[in-house]
Design an enzyme around this catalytic site. Sequence first.
Site, PDB file in Angstrom:
ATOM      1  N   THR A  74       0.838  -1.205   0.000  1.00 27.69           N
ATOM      2  CA  THR A  74       0.000   0.000   0.000  1.00 27.69           C
ATOM      3  C   THR A  74       0.868   1.248   0.000  1.00 27.69           C
ATOM      4  O   THR A  74       0.649   2.187  -0.784  1.00 27.69           O
ATOM      5  CB  THR A  74      -0.918  -0.008   1.251  1.00 27.69           C
ATOM      6  OG1 THR A  74      -1.741  -1.173   1.164  1.00 27.69           O
ATOM      7  CG2 THR A  74      -1.769   1.232   1.337  1.00 27.69           C
ATOM      8  N   ASN A 153      -4.963  -9.513  -7.863  1.00 27.85           N
ATOM      9  CA  ASN A 153      -5.100 -10.200  -6.580  1.00 27.85           C
ATOM     10  C   ASN A 153      -6.397 -10.983  -6.430  1.00 27.85           C
ATOM     11  O   ASN A 153      -6.480 -11.888  -5.621  1.00 27.85           O
ATOM     12  CB  ASN A 153      -4.957  -9.196  -5.428  1.00 27.85           C
ATOM     13  CG  ASN A 153      -5.806  -7.969  -5.626  1.00 27.85           C
ATOM     14  OD1 ASN A 153      -5.677  -7.264  -6.626  1.00 27.85           O
ATOM     15  ND2 ASN A 153      -6.690  -7.696  -4.698  1.00 27.85           N
ATOM     16  N   GLN A 182       1.454  -9.302  -6.100  1.00 30.39           N
ATOM     17  CA  GLN A 182       0.991 -10.698  -6.208  1.00 30.39           C
ATOM     18  C   GLN A 182       1.848 -11.525  -7.159  1.00 30.39           C
ATOM     19  O   GLN A 182       1.715 -12.747  -7.207  1.00 30.39           O
ATOM     20  CB  GLN A 182      -0.478 -10.749  -6.673  1.00 30.39           C
ATOM     21  CG  GLN A 182      -1.472 -10.188  -5.677  1.00 30.39           C
ATOM     22  CD  GLN A 182      -1.626 -11.047  -4.418  1.00 30.39           C
ATOM     23  OE1 GLN A 182      -1.231 -12.214  -4.372  1.00 30.39           O
ATOM     24  NE2 GLN A 182      -2.195 -10.461  -3.374  1.00 30.39           N
ATOM     25  N   SER A 202       5.748  -6.472  -1.766  1.00 26.46           N
ATOM     26  CA  SER A 202       5.356  -6.502  -0.352  1.00 26.46           C
ATOM     27  C   SER A 202       5.877  -7.769   0.321  1.00 26.46           C
ATOM     28  O   SER A 202       5.722  -8.872  -0.216  1.00 26.46           O
ATOM     29  CB  SER A 202       3.824  -6.459  -0.270  1.00 26.46           C
ATOM     30  OG  SER A 202       3.397  -6.672   1.052  1.00 26.46           O
ATOM     31  N   GLY A 203       6.470  -7.622   1.514  1.00 25.31           N
ATOM     32  CA  GLY A 203       7.089  -8.752   2.198  1.00 25.31           C
ATOM     33  C   GLY A 203       6.131  -9.830   2.674  1.00 25.31           C
ATOM     34  O   GLY A 203       6.403 -11.023   2.567  1.00 25.31           O
ATOM     35  N   HIS A 204       4.958  -9.400   3.196  1.00 24.45           N
ATOM     36  CA  HIS A 204       4.110 -10.420   3.846  1.00 24.45           C
ATOM     37  C   HIS A 204       3.369 -11.317   2.857  1.00 24.45           C
ATOM     38  O   HIS A 204       2.723 -12.284   3.262  1.00 24.45           O
ATOM     39  CB  HIS A 204       3.151  -9.760   4.852  1.00 24.45           C
ATOM     40  CG  HIS A 204       2.001  -9.019   4.245  1.00 24.45           C
ATOM     41  ND1 HIS A 204       0.722  -9.542   4.220  1.00 24.45           N
ATOM     42  CD2 HIS A 204       1.914  -7.807   3.648  1.00 24.45           C
ATOM     43  CE1 HIS A 204      -0.094  -8.657   3.655  1.00 24.45           C
ATOM     44  NE2 HIS A 204       0.609  -7.605   3.296  1.00 24.45           N
ATOM     45  N   THR A 240      13.183   6.151  10.507  1.00 28.02           N
ATOM     46  CA  THR A 240      14.216   5.188  10.906  1.00 28.02           C
ATOM     47  C   THR A 240      13.958   3.846  10.234  1.00 28.02           C
ATOM     48  O   THR A 240      12.839   3.330  10.268  1.00 28.02           O
ATOM     49  CB  THR A 240      14.195   5.023  12.438  1.00 28.02           C
ATOM     50  OG1 THR A 240      14.416   6.319  13.005  1.00 28.02           O
ATOM     51  CG2 THR A 240      15.272   4.057  12.913  1.00 28.02           C
ATOM     52  N   CYS A 326     -13.233  -3.563  -0.811  1.00 29.13           N
ATOM     53  CA  CYS A 326     -12.938  -2.187  -1.177  1.00 29.13           C
ATOM     54  C   CYS A 326     -13.164  -1.940  -2.663  1.00 29.13           C
ATOM     55  O   CYS A 326     -13.051  -2.842  -3.472  1.00 29.13           O
ATOM     56  CB  CYS A 326     -11.490  -1.863  -0.849  1.00 29.13           C
ATOM     57  SG  CYS A 326     -10.666  -3.120   0.087  1.00 29.13           S
TER      58      CYS A 326
END
Length: 383
Positions: A74, A153, A182, A202-204, A240, A326
Amino acid sequence: MEANFIYLDNSATTKPSDQVLESFTKASAQYFGNASSIHGIGMDADRLLRKSREQAASLLQVSPNEIVFTSGGTEGNNIAIKGIALEHQNRGKHIITSTIEHPSVLEACQGLEALGFDVTYLDVDESGLVDVSSVKAAMRDDTILVSIMHVNNEIGSVQPIKQIGEIVANYPKAFFHVDHVQGFGKLPLNLDECHIDLCTISGHKIHGLKGTGILFVKHNVKLFSLAHGGGQERKIRSGTENVAGIVALVKAMRLALESQDEVNAKLTSLKHILMEQLQSTEGIVINTPEQSAPHIINFSAPGLKPEVVIHALEEFGIYISTKSACSSKSADESAVLIACGKERAVAISGLRVSMSKETTREEIEYFSQQLQEVTEKLREVMR
Ligand SMILES: Cc1ncc(COP(=O)(O)O)c(C=O)c1O
């Protein structure tokens, strides 16, 4: 079956792999310093950050200074789209995207429309594909950005990114952004060959951790920063750095790319098995096109509420999902299925199975069996 549940919602998120968790724990404990601090502890963290950036760059076959670490898909999509729009608005205010993008793209574009930008939303065909000639027809002298996802997705359609990139490359004022959230680790995407200027990961979604991601930003691309501050990440994204999360992300990327071909072959074969079983299940309509990403299968059970089917399957320890709520005009309708021209009864009853490298044939077969029983029972109750 090993686990006592069957997780088939991997497009929503994946289970972090043990190696990823180990890397995270180790880096969090040993390299807790702020990478911007000038003392030894900070410099150790900075060294690890640099090493991770180099590794990420080498995995993506780009330069380390083209990697911007983010908090996920996002954020990457928002930084890319709004960053280009705000920085380059004096060149033009026209943006091209498709009607089936993730809400983080669609709503970023809608937000820009409210600021006076002009957005063209390209239609897709019944297979969820953008027609390359429609991109060409939409390009204008004032087009500054084309943003098209690689893999959808909801239904898994795979866009012709290379051909689109070739078109955009003919317009020196326009940048090309690809949401690869994706697709990463499932389907190869050569950023250079596809003329991509910005690319979101995206990592997850790849057995990494939530709150981690990368935005590839080509070295010559300037973005207006959405997060001003300490000037980290080429001043594009101050804050950071999450060094341990970044280490874990790079580990997840490496594992995903190393096994990409093998996982792709396995998932493709599971997808075919599942598609065949769904085809022979009464009252099920398959929405995913034959040619599509290997891990996503979307289908509808017209007449049945998707939430009811999901909860009924959950009783058997099976976890799948419905469309992303959404961006639909009507709360219970999938905007993606509507965009693919599906009738309303199909568009309001969409269900998604999304597999991972851990999904097994037994799990898929058990799922199909339970789906058949659950839908039959629910239809009986309704009679
Ligand atoms: C295609 C696509 N883009 C972007 C996102 C957003 O990613 P994140 O959850 O990392 O913010 C998702 C998440 O589902 C996605 O599927």
